[in-house]
Design an enzyme around this catalytic site. Structure first.
Site, PDB file in Angstrom:
ATOM      1  N   LYS A  49       0.875  -1.159   0.000  1.00  0.00           N
ATOM      2  CA  LYS A  49       0.000   0.000   0.000  1.00  0.00           C
ATOM      3  C   LYS A  49       0.912   1.209   0.000  1.00  0.00           C
ATOM      4  O   LYS A  49       2.049   1.130   0.491  1.00  0.00           O
ATOM      5  CB  LYS A  49      -0.875  -0.002   1.275  1.00  0.00           C
ATOM      6  CG  LYS A  49      -2.212   0.641   1.117  1.00  0.00           C
ATOM      7  CD  LYS A  49      -3.254  -0.300   0.541  1.00  0.00           C
ATOM      8  CE  LYS A  49      -4.567   0.417   0.342  1.00  0.00           C
ATOM      9  NZ  LYS A  49      -5.633  -0.452  -0.122  1.00  0.00           N
ATOM     10  N   GLY A 108     -25.510  -0.010   2.421  1.00  0.00           N
ATOM     11  CA  GLY A 108     -24.692   0.756   1.481  1.00  0.00           C
ATOM     12  C   GLY A 108     -24.908   0.295   0.060  1.00  0.00           C
ATOM     13  O   GLY A 108     -24.522  -0.822  -0.302  1.00  0.00           O
ATOM     14  N   VAL A 109     -25.589   1.142  -0.741  1.00  0.00           N
ATOM     15  CA  VAL A 109     -25.794   0.778  -2.150  1.00  0.00           C
ATOM     16  C   VAL A 109     -25.025   1.769  -3.034  1.00  0.00           C
ATOM     17  O   VAL A 109     -25.594   2.506  -3.831  1.00  0.00           O
ATOM     18  CB  VAL A 109     -27.292   0.666  -2.534  1.00  0.00           C
ATOM     19  CG1 VAL A 109     -27.857  -0.643  -2.062  1.00  0.00           C
ATOM     20  CG2 VAL A 109     -28.111   1.835  -1.992  1.00  0.00           C
ATOM     21  N   GLY A 110     -23.706   1.748  -2.838  1.00  0.00           N
ATOM     22  CA  GLY A 110     -22.813   2.502  -3.713  1.00  0.00           C
ATOM     23  C   GLY A 110     -22.463   1.628  -4.905  1.00  0.00           C
ATOM     24  O   GLY A 110     -23.304   0.859  -5.393  1.00  0.00           O
ATOM     25  N   VAL A 129     -20.422  -1.059  -5.283  1.00  0.00           N
ATOM     26  CA  VAL A 129     -20.488  -2.517  -5.082  1.00  0.00           C
ATOM     27  C   VAL A 129     -21.899  -2.938  -4.670  1.00  0.00           C
ATOM     28  O   VAL A 129     -22.463  -3.897  -5.227  1.00  0.00           O
ATOM     29  CB  VAL A 129     -19.474  -2.995  -4.015  1.00  0.00           C
ATOM     30  CG1 VAL A 129     -19.577  -4.507  -3.837  1.00  0.00           C
ATOM     31  CG2 VAL A 129     -18.056  -2.602  -4.390  1.00  0.00           C
TER      32      VAL A 129
HETATM   33  P1  NAD Z   1     -19.061   3.607  -2.570  1.00  0.00           P
HETATM   34  O1  NAD Z   1     -18.492   4.838  -1.970  1.00  0.00           O
HETATM   35  O2  NAD Z   1     -19.438   3.604  -4.018  1.00  0.00           O
HETATM   36  O3  NAD Z   1     -20.341   3.107  -1.739  1.00  0.00           O
HETATM   37  C1  NAD Z   1     -20.430   3.192  -0.363  1.00  0.00           C
HETATM   38  C2  NAD Z   1     -21.899   3.533  -0.055  1.00  0.00           C
HETATM   39  O4  NAD Z   1     -22.088   3.463   1.352  1.00  0.00           O
HETATM   40  C3  NAD Z   1     -22.278   4.960  -0.496  1.00  0.00           C
HETATM   41  O5  NAD Z   1     -23.463   4.913  -1.281  1.00  0.00           O
HETATM   42  C4  NAD Z   1     -22.503   5.685   0.832  1.00  0.00           C
HETATM   43  O6  NAD Z   1     -23.493   6.686   0.754  1.00  0.00           O
HETATM   44  C5  NAD Z   1     -22.934   4.533   1.725  1.00  0.00           C
HETATM   45  N1  NAD Z   1     -22.780   4.773   3.156  1.00  0.00           N
HETATM   46  C6  NAD Z   1     -21.821   5.445   3.825  1.00  0.00           C
HETATM   47  N2  NAD Z   1     -22.038   5.429   5.141  1.00  0.00           N
HETATM   48  C7  NAD Z   1     -23.178   4.725   5.332  1.00  0.00           C
HETATM   49  C8  NAD Z   1     -23.938   4.348   6.474  1.00  0.00           C
HETATM   50  N3  NAD Z   1     -23.554   4.693   7.699  1.00  0.00           N
HETATM   51  N4  NAD Z   1     -25.043   3.603   6.289  1.00  0.00           N
HETATM   52  C9  NAD Z   1     -25.451   3.232   5.059  1.00  0.00           C
HETATM   53  N5  NAD Z   1     -24.777   3.574   3.936  1.00  0.00           N
HETATM   54  C10 NAD Z   1     -23.650   4.305   4.065  1.00  0.00           C
HETATM   55  O7  NAD Z   1     -17.968   2.466  -2.282  1.00  0.00           O
HETATM   56  P2  NAD Z   1     -17.859   1.036  -2.963  1.00  0.00           P
HETATM   57  O8  NAD Z   1     -16.787   1.084  -3.994  1.00  0.00           O
HETATM   58  O9  NAD Z   1     -19.216   0.525  -3.309  1.00  0.00           O
HETATM   59  O10 NAD Z   1     -17.262   0.187  -1.755  1.00  0.00           O
HETATM   60  C11 NAD Z   1     -18.076  -0.246  -0.666  1.00  0.00           C
HETATM   61  C12 NAD Z   1     -17.198  -0.909   0.387  1.00  0.00           C
HETATM   62  O11 NAD Z   1     -16.542  -2.043  -0.182  1.00  0.00           O
HETATM   63  C13 NAD Z   1     -16.076  -0.008   0.934  1.00  0.00           C
HETATM   64  O12 NAD Z   1     -15.860  -0.354   2.276  1.00  0.00           O
HETATM   65  C14 NAD Z   1     -14.867  -0.420   0.114  1.00  0.00           C
HETATM   66  O13 NAD Z   1     -13.655  -0.190   0.806  1.00  0.00           O
HETATM   67  C15 NAD Z   1     -15.121  -1.902  -0.050  1.00  0.00           C
HETATM   68  N6  NAD Z   1     -14.485  -2.494  -1.218  1.00  0.00           N
HETATM   69  C16 NAD Z   1     -14.780  -2.029  -2.456  1.00  0.00           C
HETATM   70  C17 NAD Z   1     -14.175  -2.611  -3.568  1.00  0.00           C
HETATM   71  C18 NAD Z   1     -14.507  -2.139  -4.956  1.00  0.00           C
HETATM   72  O14 NAD Z   1     -14.194  -2.846  -5.911  1.00  0.00           O
HETATM   73  N7  NAD Z   1     -15.141  -0.985  -5.125  1.00  0.00           N
HETATM   74  C19 NAD Z   1     -13.273  -3.681  -3.405  1.00  0.00           C
HETATM   75  C20 NAD Z   1     -12.995  -4.162  -2.112  1.00  0.00           C
HETATM   76  C21 NAD Z   1     -13.615  -3.552  -1.027  1.00  0.00           C
END
Ligand code: NAD
Length: 325
Positions: free
Chosen positions: A47, A147-149, A151
């Site tokens: 990292k 969390g519906v971001g 992923v």
């Molecule tokens: P993202 O930022 O697109 O989505 C995160 C979502 O969580 C957002 O919509 C945000 O509004 C929501 N959120 C934040 N705080 C919250 C709460 N207290 N309650 C409910 N919702 C909340 O991120 P992502 O890329 O979808 O990643 C999601 C998680 O998975 C992160 O922890 C990330 O580190 C992990 N992750 C992601 C990947 C990847 O490929 N993107 C890979 C490994 C791990």
């Protein structure tokens, strides 16, 4: 680097001190070592951190200088995106070094890793389903997704296709409304999501979702999600076990993204990457079986599995490099 080059993203963040940055980068690199090892990749864990506020300091000059630093390590460390860095930053780094992954598709890279991560989480859920319910069929299961971001949205889409019911929560109301109208998910509040009566709770928001406040509220049979560092402290894995909730270690379930990125080393091919991502099913099954055989929680079991691979394959690699007889 026992298994191969150390792969892991660059975090650009206004750390309060160099000590704080060093602590974070070491913790994150250790996590990446376990993740790569448990995923069966020939990669180590690394990292990088850049100390500062990206909003003030982001520039082509900074990332090209950083690219030269990465290049000076001769491939022992390979960088990628993380919190605070973007694909555009990776393009700037790539002008100075070939030791960078996670480039946009137009630049020969694998693009956004999120769909790959969601695919892997679903594979882990199927393994959990076989372990608990003797079937990988998720139809009629209820999954609560926190969390519906990027992923979480892709995961809900896949779960819906698999016939599962989804309950969702997000601090972003547009996000929940979009996902709910596209997939018929039930929407609940961000505090309520922990207590939803469901088969699987899927943390897909920030780290620390499973903590002293929330662990007693959970009303699920298993936890399987994408978020990094889901357990606020490692002893929460024991609390979950005491409550009869099966925990799937986050770094095993969420390895789809890194597996996808790692395919860039061979000239990115989505079909080959997908086959590798689907092995998360078997990796999860192996960790759960190890936990049962050794009478330990799955988090400890996953770390043991990762360390055993690092020691075993690492010793062959050392011999190959001529470090031991
Ligand atoms: P993202 O930022 O697109 O989505 C995160 C979502 O969580 C957002 O919509 C945000 O509004 C929501 N959120 C934040 N705080 C919250 C709460 N207290 N309650 C409910 N919702 C909340 O991120 P992502 O890329 O979808 O990643 C999601 C998680 O998975 C992160 O922890 C990330 O580190 C992990 N992750 C992601 C990947 C990847 O490929 N993107 C890979 C490994 C791990």
């Amino acid at each position: 680097t026992a298994l191969g080059p150390a792969l892991g993203g660059t975090r650009f963040f206004p750390f309060s001190s160099e000590d704080a940055a060093l602590r974070d980068v070491l913790r994150l690199a250790k996590g990446m070592s376990y993740k790569a090892a448990a995923a069966g990749l020939d990669l180590g864990g690394g990292k990088a951190v850049i100390i500062g506020n990206p909003a003030d300091l982001r520039s082509e000059h900074l990332f090209r200088s950083f690219g030269r630093l990465v290049d000076s390590l001769g491939g022992r460390y390979v960088t990628a995106e993380d919190v605070g860095t973007t694909t555009d930053d990776m393009i700037a780094i790539a002008t100075e070094t070939k030791w960078v992954t996670g480039l946009p598709e137009a630049h020969g890279g694998s693009g956004d890793p999120s769909p790959a991560t969601a695919r892997g989480v679903l594979a882990a859920m199927r393994a959990v389903s076989e372990y608990l319910w003797d079937t990988d069929d998720l139809s009629d299961r209820t999954v609560a997704v926190q969390g519906v971001g990027k992923v979480g949205t892709s995961l809900v889409e896949r779960l819906t296709k698999a016939g599962a019911k989804t309950v969702i929560a997000d601090i972003n109301t547009d996000a929940v409304n979009n996902v709910s109208s596209a997939h018929g998910s039930v929407v609940v509040g961000t505090d309520e999501i922990f207590g939803v009566d469901c088969d699987i709770f899927a943390p897909c928001a920030m780290g620390g979702a499973i903590n002293a406040d929330t662990v007693g509220k959970l009303n699920c049979t298993a936890v399987v999600g994408s978020a990094n560092n889901q357990l606020e402290t490692e002893d929460q894995a024991d609390r979950l076990a005491e409550r009869g909730i099966l925990y799937t270690p986050d770094f095993v379930a969420n390895a789809g993204g890194i597996i996808n990125i790692a395919d860039e080393f061979h000239g990115y091919d989505w079909r080959r990457a997908a086959v590798a991502i689907d092995r998360i099913h078997d990796n999860t099954a192996r960790v759960l079986a190890t936990a049962r055989e050794r009478g330990i929680n799955p988090n400890v079991a996953a770390i043991e599995v990762a360390k055993e691979r690092i020691a075993g394959i690492g010793s062959i690699n050392l011999k190959r490099r001529g470090h031991t007889s």
